[in-house]
Design an enzyme around this catalytic site. Structure first.
Site, mmCIF file in Angstrom:
data_model
loop_
_atom_site.group_PDB
_atom_site.id
_atom_site.type_symbol
_atom_site.label_atom_id
_atom_site.label_comp_id
_atom_site.label_asym_id
_atom_site.label_seq_id
_atom_site.Cartn_x
_atom_site.Cartn_y
_atom_site.Cartn_z
ATOM 1 N N SER A 314 40.604 79.919 79.413
ATOM 2 C CA SER A 314 40.177 78.641 78.853
ATOM 3 C C SER A 314 41.158 78.138 77.785
ATOM 4 O O SER A 314 42.323 77.902 78.071
ATOM 5 C CB SER A 314 38.759 78.791 78.296
ATOM 6 O OG SER A 314 38.178 77.554 78.015
ATOM 7 N N ASP A 325 55.377 76.291 79.125
ATOM 8 C CA ASP A 325 56.006 75.143 79.785
ATOM 9 C C ASP A 325 57.040 74.460 78.894
ATOM 10 O O ASP A 325 58.066 73.974 79.385
ATOM 11 C CB ASP A 325 54.950 74.119 80.197
ATOM 12 C CG ASP A 325 54.311 74.437 81.538
ATOM 13 O OD1 ASP A 325 54.580 75.525 82.079
ATOM 14 O OD2 ASP A 325 53.542 73.595 82.033
ATOM 15 N N LYS A 340 40.676 79.932 83.961
ATOM 16 C CA LYS A 340 39.502 79.118 83.645
ATOM 17 C C LYS A 340 39.986 77.839 82.968
ATOM 18 O O LYS A 340 40.099 77.752 81.759
ATOM 19 C CB LYS A 340 38.554 79.892 82.724
ATOM 20 C CG LYS A 340 37.368 79.082 82.184
ATOM 21 C CD LYS A 340 36.430 78.637 83.288
ATOM 22 C CE LYS A 340 35.133 78.084 82.722
ATOM 23 N NZ LYS A 340 35.318 76.828 81.968
#
Length: 411
Positions: A314, A325, A340
């Site tokens: 999450s 990234d 999740k």
């Protein structure tokens, strides 16, 4: 007076024309409205007929089952629940699900926190070996006299045997808040056990703990266990304090962090990123939303490694995915993260049951979906049974090695 008569006749003529025209417009509007209303009614009627036909097929099939099935048939409620569960299963989304009334009530009680604990973690380093306690500062166990490394021998006079799992032992320690549990422990370096009375209560677990690593005091270690409203402030305090102690590199441990507040995850990511996207959120019926980092960055350049595992989920994945990234940190772990990356709305139904519905999904800055995929570690670590048996943290050790290599390259 005769001069004005033609104007009067003309105004009356105009009024008659306007009245006729108005009546024509109203009649046309009524006709058009009636036309579309009739179309709408017919459309609804056709939809209802189609739905009725489809459910007619269901009852046709079920009638054959009732007539011929050899065995006990479900009740009408069980059949209804089964139909709901089967329909939801077609969505192929593990986070959209139906909860029956009994399970929903248990869920509510868990959220209400009617049970308490003693505030200590339990571990069994060796298979069938003793269970050791690690008290959490500021909680009942520590205040009652439980020490780090205490061996747990008995609970309320009942021996802790090798046959009991750690989970079973933990369940025996837990109980209703305000009640007392007697823990029989053997302190480190002692030969006689002692009985310690511990009153169960609400457990206060700080979301952030930190320290300089003994093996390399230039590396600050921060463990973030969940994302609460104070997490961003706690991370800021940890980073600044570690830097004041001489830390020039950081390890952020997100292992076992199941998430928490979305805004907290975004705020923590903002400490390490300078402008640009942190995450994208897509919701039904809404425009895509981008969460961005600000220009005010706490630690934009300090070398950083993030520790992950299958329990990283999450908001933890939002943070880890954003830093991965954006090239801000490397992910070090033995497994991918949980996957999740979605938001659920919970609706309580009329009979006490509930339905959980996925309403939004999250994507990393490179638009990688988190939901049901998770993040892959940049550096994959193999954890052996020998590591586990000897209490070695292979993942942390690898992160330290990576940071040491970074330091060598910088020098």
């Amino acid at each position: 007076m005769p001069k004005f008569q033609p104007k009067k006749e003309m105004s009356e003529r105009l009024r008659n024309v306007f009245a006729t025209l108005l009546l024509f417009i109203l009649a046309a509007a009524a006709f058009v409205a009636g036309y579309f209303v009739n179309d709408f009614v017919e459309m609804r009627r056709s939809v209802q007929t189609a739905a009725s036909d489809e459910f007619g097929l269901f009852w046709e099939a079920w009638g054959r089952v009732e007539e011929n099935f050899l065995g006990d048939l479900p009740t009408s409620k069980e059949r209804t629940y089964g139909a709901i569960q089967g329909s939801i299963a077609l969505l192929d989304d593990p986070y959209t699900f139906f909860v029956e009334p009994i399970e929903r009530e248990i869920e509510r009680q868990a959220l209400q926190g009617t049970f308490g604990g003693v505030g200590a973690t339990l571990s069994r380093p060796e298979e069938d070996g003793p269970i050791f306690l690690e008290p959490i500062p500021g909680n009942p166990a520590a205040e009652a006299g439980i020490l780090s490394g205490d061996e747990l021998r008995a609970i309320d006079g009942e021996a802790v045997t090798p046959e009991l799992t750690v989970q079973e032992v933990a369940e025996r320690v837990r109980g209703e808040k305000g009640t007392v549990v007697v823990l029989t422990v053997l302190h480190p370096e002692e030969t006689e056990t002692v009985d310690i009375d511990v009153e169960r209560g609400d457990i206060l677990i700080p979301s952030v703990t930190y320290r300089l690593l003994r093996e390399n005091e230039k590396i600050g270690y921060i463990q973030l266990t969940r994302f609460s409203g104070e997490s961003a402030n706690e991370i800021e305090t940890a980073v600044l304090d570690l830097q004041s102690q001489g830390a020039t590199q950081l390890v952020l441990d997100l292992r076992g962090n199941g998430g928490g507040l979305l805004d907290a995850g975004v705020a923590v990511a903002d400490h390490f990123l300078d402008n640009g996207p942190i995450l994208y959120q897509q919701s039904r019926g809404e425009e895509e939303r981008m969460y961005e980092a600000t220009a005010e960055t706490l630690a934009p350049d300090i070398p950083l490694m993030i520790l992950i595992d299958g329990g990283t989920a999450s908001s933890s994945e939002i943070l880890a995915g954003a830093l991965q990234d954006r090239g801000r940190a490397l992910l070090v772990g033995s497994t991918p993260t949980f996957g999740k990356g979605s938001v659920q709305l919970v609706y309580d139904l009329s009979d006490g049951s509930s339905v959980h519905v996925t309403a939004s999904r999250w994507f990393t800055p490179n638009r990688t979906p988190l939901d049901q995929q998770g993040l892959q570690p940049d550096i994959l670590v193999t954890v052996t049974q020998e590591d586990i048996d000897n209490g070695r943290d292979a993942v942390l050790n690898q992160a330290v090695l990576e940071l040491q290599m970074v330091a060598q390259l910088e020098n």
